[in-house]
Design an enzyme around this catalytic site. Structure first.
Site, short mmCIF file in Angstrom:
data_model
loop_
_atom_site.label_atom_id
_atom_site.label_comp_id
_atom_site.label_asym_id
_atom_site.label_seq_id
_atom_site.Cartn_x
_atom_site.Cartn_y
_atom_site.Cartn_z
N CYS A 11 4.62 -0.67 10.47
CA CYS A 11 4.27 -0.82 9.06
C CYS A 11 5.07 -1.92 8.39
CB CYS A 11 4.52 0.52 8.35
SG CYS A 11 4.43 0.45 6.56
N TRP B 81 2.21 10.52 9.98
CA TRP B 81 2.92 9.82 11.03
C TRP B 81 3.60 10.88 11.92
CZ3 TRP B 81 2.92 4.52 11.56
CH2 TRP B 81 2.46 3.77 10.47
N THR C 79 3.67 8.55 3.60
CA THR C 79 3.94 7.13 3.82
C THR C 79 5.34 6.87 4.37
OG1 THR C 79 4.78 6.74 1.58
CG2 THR C 79 2.39 6.56 1.90
N TYR D 289 -4.52 -6.81 2.65
CA TYR D 289 -5.23 -5.52 2.65
C TYR D 289 -6.48 -5.58 1.78
CZ TYR D 289 -1.35 -3.27 5.06
OH TYR D 289 -0.42 -2.91 6.00
#
Length: 354
Positions: free
Chosen positions: A55, A88, A122, A186
């Site tokens: 990330c 995750w 996140t 993005y």
């Protein structure tokens, strides 16, 4: 409307037909500070940084932690490069559990903070080891606090990544880079219409053209040393040719075809603390496997050739001192090194692929 954070989305769906991509920027605003104003004082050993190498937002925190020498003060947990619709996961660790937190999914730490946590799970996230609960996932404030609130625990020779006399200029640069570059790729990749994609594409490359001009005559973005601004731009640039150019259709040209930006990115990559945190294979696996609405086959490209990252950049001729009055960080800690097969550092140039 507001979409989930693109590093965590339901069922691999990241685009909304007919809509432009809008990032959900609502993060847990709690801060870890010297005075403990939010209930979480700076305390070595108390917090664990959970940051997936795949990330870009998490990569920032890994870089800053290493540059400042906070390895002994803040431990590092690294989830694998892919995740499912829930969270995750720590699939790189023995038995699939984080060895410090004892959890399989980062989601568990979020739910300990709030059993009904409503948003994306996140990274990066700072977790209170004493409770197992997330303290904050506000990645933008997080790295600034590592620079300003954790000073007592910086290594000898740590650089000042957020010097007070340059903060207004750094903040302005960070704002534009976030809107048009970090998030701009993005907005291209997750555009839900041709019009939204083309607008995002034009805005991204207008910003990159501006940065190309800006960096033609100066080594770093702000001042004559590495700052927080360089960290934030680098994590997008290092992913550009490997992912954003093809996967996100940001393909007017490659980074390697923009002379100043390409040399600038190589300069940083070859600086201790930057390239030695980058795992190209994990980066590619994340984007190409997780974003199934963009890449339904989940095939991960074999390329691109990475050997260019370790070629001479010539940026020394522009002056500047990477660490100012400080020094480079030492070798990467045992257990935190990138798999040698996933990086061109310390390897012969040639037909090297990610």
């Amino acid at each position: 409307m507001s979409e989930q954070h693109p590093e965590h989305s339901t069922g691999g769906t990241y685009t909304v037909k007919g809509k432009e991509f809008t990032r959900d920027t609502r993060y847990i605003p709690t801060r870890i500070t010297e005075d403990g104003r939010d209930g979480f004082p700076v305390e070595p050993g108390r917090y664990r940084l959970v940051a997936a190498r795949a990330c870009p937002w998490a990569n920032r925190a890994i870089i800053v932690r290493r540059l400042l020498g906070l390895e002994d003060a803040i431990s590092l947990g690294t989830p694998g490069p892919t995740h499912d619709a829930r969270s995750w996961t720590f699939d790189l660790d023995p038995d699939g559990r984080d060895p410090v937190l004892g959890i399989e999914r980062l989601q568990e730490a979020y739910l300990r903070r709030d059993p009904e946590y409503p948003r994306g799970i996140t990274v990066p996230a700072l977790v209170d080891v004493t409770t197992g609960a997330v303290v904050t996932n506000d990645y933008a404030q997080m790295t600034l606090d590592l620079s300003t609130q954790w000073r007592a625990h910086h290594r000898d020779g740590a650089p000042d990544l957020y010097p007070e006399h340059l903060r207004a200029e750094i903040d302005a640069m960070n704002d534009r880079v976030f809107r048009d570059v970090n998030n701009g790729v993005y907005r291209c990749g997750f555009a839900g219409s041709q019009e939204a994609y083309e607008q995002a594409f034009d805005r991204l490359f207008a910003a990159l053209d501006h940065l190309e001009d800006h960096l033609t005559t100066r080594r770093y973005l702000v001042g004559d040393t590495i700052t927080e601004a360089d960290v934030r731009l680098f994590t997008t640039l290092v992913r550009f040719d490997a992912v954003y150019h093809g996967h996100f259709k940001a393909n007017r040209n490659k980074l390697s075809e923009m002379p100043a930006l390409w040399a600038y990115a190589r300069d940083l990559f070859q600086t201790p603390g930057f390239g030695d945190t980058v795992d190209f294979q994990q980066i590619k696996e994340h984007y190409y496997v997780v974003h199934t609405d963009i890449n339904p086959t989940q095939i991960v490209p074999h390329g691109p050739d990475l050997s260019g990252w370790v070629t001479a950049h010539g940026r020394e001729s522009l002056g500047g001192r990477p660490f100012g009055d400080g020094t480079p960080p030492g070798p990467v800690r045992e257990g935190e090194r990138v798999d040698p097969a996933h990086t061109p550092l310390d390897r012969p140039t040639g037909a090297l692929r990610a």
